[in-house]
Design a protein around this motif. Structure first.
Motif, PDB file in Angstrom:
ATOM      1  N   ALA A 102     -23.549   4.406 -39.314  1.00 43.62           N
ATOM      2  CA  ALA A 102     -25.145   4.002 -40.230  1.00 43.62           C
ATOM      3  C   ALA A 102     -25.588   3.370 -41.079  1.00 43.62           C
ATOM      4  CB  ALA A 102     -25.096   5.538 -40.785  1.00 43.62           C
ATOM      5  N   SER A 103     -24.113   2.654 -42.129  1.00 44.18           N
ATOM      6  CA  SER A 103     -25.089   1.760 -43.143  1.00 44.18           C
ATOM      7  C   SER A 103     -25.116   0.591 -41.858  1.00 44.18           C
ATOM      8  CB  SER A 103     -23.944   1.679 -44.542  1.00 44.18           C
ATOM      9  OG  SER A 103     -23.657   0.682 -44.707  1.00 44.18           O
ATOM     10  N   THR A 104     -24.076   0.811 -41.414  1.00 43.81           N
ATOM     11  CA  THR A 104     -24.243  -0.885 -40.529  1.00 43.81           C
ATOM     12  C   THR A 104     -25.040  -0.984 -40.132  1.00 43.81           C
ATOM     13  OG1 THR A 104     -21.482  -1.260 -39.787  1.00 43.81           O
ATOM     14  CG2 THR A 104     -23.539  -2.317 -38.688  1.00 43.81           C
ATOM     15  N   VAL A 124     -27.152  -7.889 -44.903  1.00 39.39           N
ATOM     16  CA  VAL A 124     -25.429  -8.510 -44.832  1.00 39.39           C
ATOM     17  C   VAL A 124     -24.679  -7.110 -46.053  1.00 39.39           C
ATOM     18  CG1 VAL A 124     -26.061 -10.093 -44.296  1.00 39.39           C
ATOM     19  CG2 VAL A 124     -25.161 -10.356 -46.673  1.00 39.39           C
ATOM     20  N   VAL A 125     -24.787  -7.083 -47.171  1.00 43.29           N
ATOM     21  CA  VAL A 125     -23.867  -6.506 -47.640  1.00 43.29           C
ATOM     22  C   VAL A 125     -23.650  -5.110 -48.014  1.00 43.29           C
ATOM     23  CG1 VAL A 125     -23.911  -5.297 -50.199  1.00 43.29           C
ATOM     24  CG2 VAL A 125     -24.644  -7.247 -49.461  1.00 43.29           C
ATOM     25  N   PHE A 126     -24.846  -4.539 -46.408  1.00 40.36           N
ATOM     26  CA  PHE A 126     -24.864  -3.141 -46.207  1.00 40.36           C
ATOM     27  C   PHE A 126     -24.195  -2.979 -44.608  1.00 40.36           C
ATOM     28  CE2 PHE A 126     -28.943  -1.795 -48.356  1.00 40.36           C
ATOM     29  CZ  PHE A 126     -28.550  -0.551 -48.540  1.00 40.36           C
ATOM     30  N   VAL A 127     -24.450  -4.410 -44.020  1.00 38.92           N
ATOM     31  CA  VAL A 127     -22.905  -4.338 -42.867  1.00 38.92           C
ATOM     32  C   VAL A 127     -21.490  -4.417 -43.369  1.00 38.92           C
ATOM     33  CG1 VAL A 127     -22.671  -6.318 -40.885  1.00 38.92           C
ATOM     34  CG2 VAL A 127     -24.798  -5.460 -41.610  1.00 38.92           C
ATOM     35  N   GLY A 128     -21.033  -5.637 -44.474  1.00 39.90           N
ATOM     36  CA  GLY A 128     -19.899  -4.768 -45.404  1.00 39.90           C
ATOM     37  C   GLY A 128     -18.841  -3.589 -45.494  1.00 39.90           C
TER      38      GLY A 128
END
Length: 419
Positions: A102-104, A124-128
């Motif tokens: 869900a964060s991704t 990209v921090v959320f994807v990380g």
């Protein structure tokens, strides 16, 4: 209450309490499912390097700024993976998998509409963070479903991720060149599909925990001889150095070789993606076979071959013709990434019972060191030039000679004992 033995066997759940990773049979449907999610997760993550050429032109970014974007996603994942792993070693969390995705999804949605460089970094921090939540628990699921074939199981899990990463140049060519930055919106649908599959896996995982709750804390049912702890620590340091070398070389090829091809050979950005794709796909295929070969010939031997076997080819790569570059990239990808899953299993054997922590550490380091490598290489390229740094990077696999310092598989078995 333990389910009837017939239905339990059919569902892949043991009919009596067994520690994680010690099921009698390999549960292939779960391994294939978690590998699929790994493919989807890392496909989304590969959007970041895929969009580099687009962001570089549209936002007028330097190589150093591109390095910071790569650093942001990889370092976020590397820092959080061991933290997630340590938490889930104490308290296994099946639904950590869909929550991380869900964060991704949120990160992809934000990236599609990002108006500036700083919003891209936040996206990209959320994807990380999503990647950090997935990998330790995904590796644990693979271990739980492995039965006696741990090397093969880890390879099935990792091959999905490596194949997902290999799609970056295809995304650049087919999505981001024609659609631009907004093409990232399509990957919210990919994240949604991954969440659905993860809910299925989480349900199986929860069922396993229900029949193993008395023994789950003693996963693998083995312990390290305290007298060997200093040697084990030294071995993990050496392993980390090897992951460091492999990750930096992978960062050089994945992030900057496309620019080297354009600069050195004068080919188009679209054609350059074919070379990066070949390298990544070759590595994904070898990830699968590497684990199976390690089960047969030993984990240390595969690690040794992957590093030193790729070294002469990596040194030659910057000096060959364009045609030979195709060939060498395939061979280097096959050889150097054959140890990707093997290093994870090797580390798990060093620290039995710490599957999440160790998986988060080793896989997280692969991400994090790759991010540090991309940032450092971007700075070096800005200072010393693209050609020079690509030549220097060719010597990185030579540090694989450090594999000599690793204990043999037999020695590790001597350091552990049956509980």
């Amino acid at each position: 209450m333990t389910p009837p033995s017939g239905s339990a066997a059919a569902a892949g759940v043991p009919s009596r309490p067994l520690p994680s990773g010690s099921m009698k049979q390999t549960v292939y449907r779960i391994l294939l499912s978690i590998s699929l999610v790994h493919l989807l997760n890392d496909s989304i993550q590969s959007v970041i390097p895929a969009i580099f050429p687009i962001l570089k032109n549209s936002m007028h970014l330097s190589y150093t700024q591109i390095g910071w974007i790569s650093f942001a996603i990889n370092f976020t994942a590397s820092i959080m993976q061991p933290v997630v792993g340590m938490y889930t070693d104490r308290k296994p969390s099946p639904y950590m998998l869909p929550l991380g995705m869900a964060s991704t999804l949120l990160g992809m949605l934000s990236l599609a509409f990002a108006p500036n460089y700083w919003t891209v970094l936040l996206s990209v921090v959320f994807v990380g963070l999503g990647s950090a939540a997935f990998h330790p628990e995904g590796s644990r699921v693979a271990r739980m479903a492995a039965g006696p074939r741990r090397g093969l199981a880890q390879s099935i899990f990792q091959v999905g991720g490596n194949f997902g990463q290999s799609l970056a140049p295809i995304f650049t060519k087919l999505i981001f060149i024609p659609l631009g930055q907004f093409g990232a919106i399509w990957f919210t649908a990919v994240a949604g599909l991954a969440i659905m599959v993860q809910m299925y896996i989480a349900s199986w995982y929860k069922g396993i925990l229900a029949v193993t709750e008395r023994t789950v804390k003693s996963a693998d049912a083995r312990s390290i001889d305290p007298e060997r702890s200093s040697k084990v620590r030294f071995a993990i340091i050496v392993l980390i150095l090897l992951v460091f070398c492999r990750s930096w070389y992978g960062a050089a090829i994945g992030s900057y070789y496309q620019f080297y091809l354009q600069h050195h050979y004068g080919i188009s950005l679209e054609r350059a993606q074919d070379f990066i794709f070949l390298f990544a796909v070759a590595g994904a295929v070898s990830t699968f076979f590497g684990g199976a070969l390690a089960d047969r010939f030993g984990r240390k031997n595969v690690i040794w071959f992957s590093m030193l076997g790729s070294a002469p080819l990596a040194i030659l790569l910057p000096f060959v013709s364009l045609g030979w570059a195709y060939v060498l990239l395939v061979l280097i990808g096959v050889i150097i990434l054959s140890s990707f899953s093997v290093t994870v299993v090797y580390a798990q054997e060093l620290f039995p019972g710490k599957v999440g922590t160790v998986s988060g550490l080793i896989v997280g380091l692969a991400f994090g060191l790759g991010g540090v490598g991309a940032l450092a290489l971007g700075n070096l390229i800005d200072k010393f030039g693209l050609d020079t740094i690509m030549i220097v990077c060719g010597f990185l696999p030579l540090l694989g000679v450090l594999t000599f310092l690793l204990p043999s598989d037999k020695k590790i078995r001597e350091w552990t004992k049956e509980a």
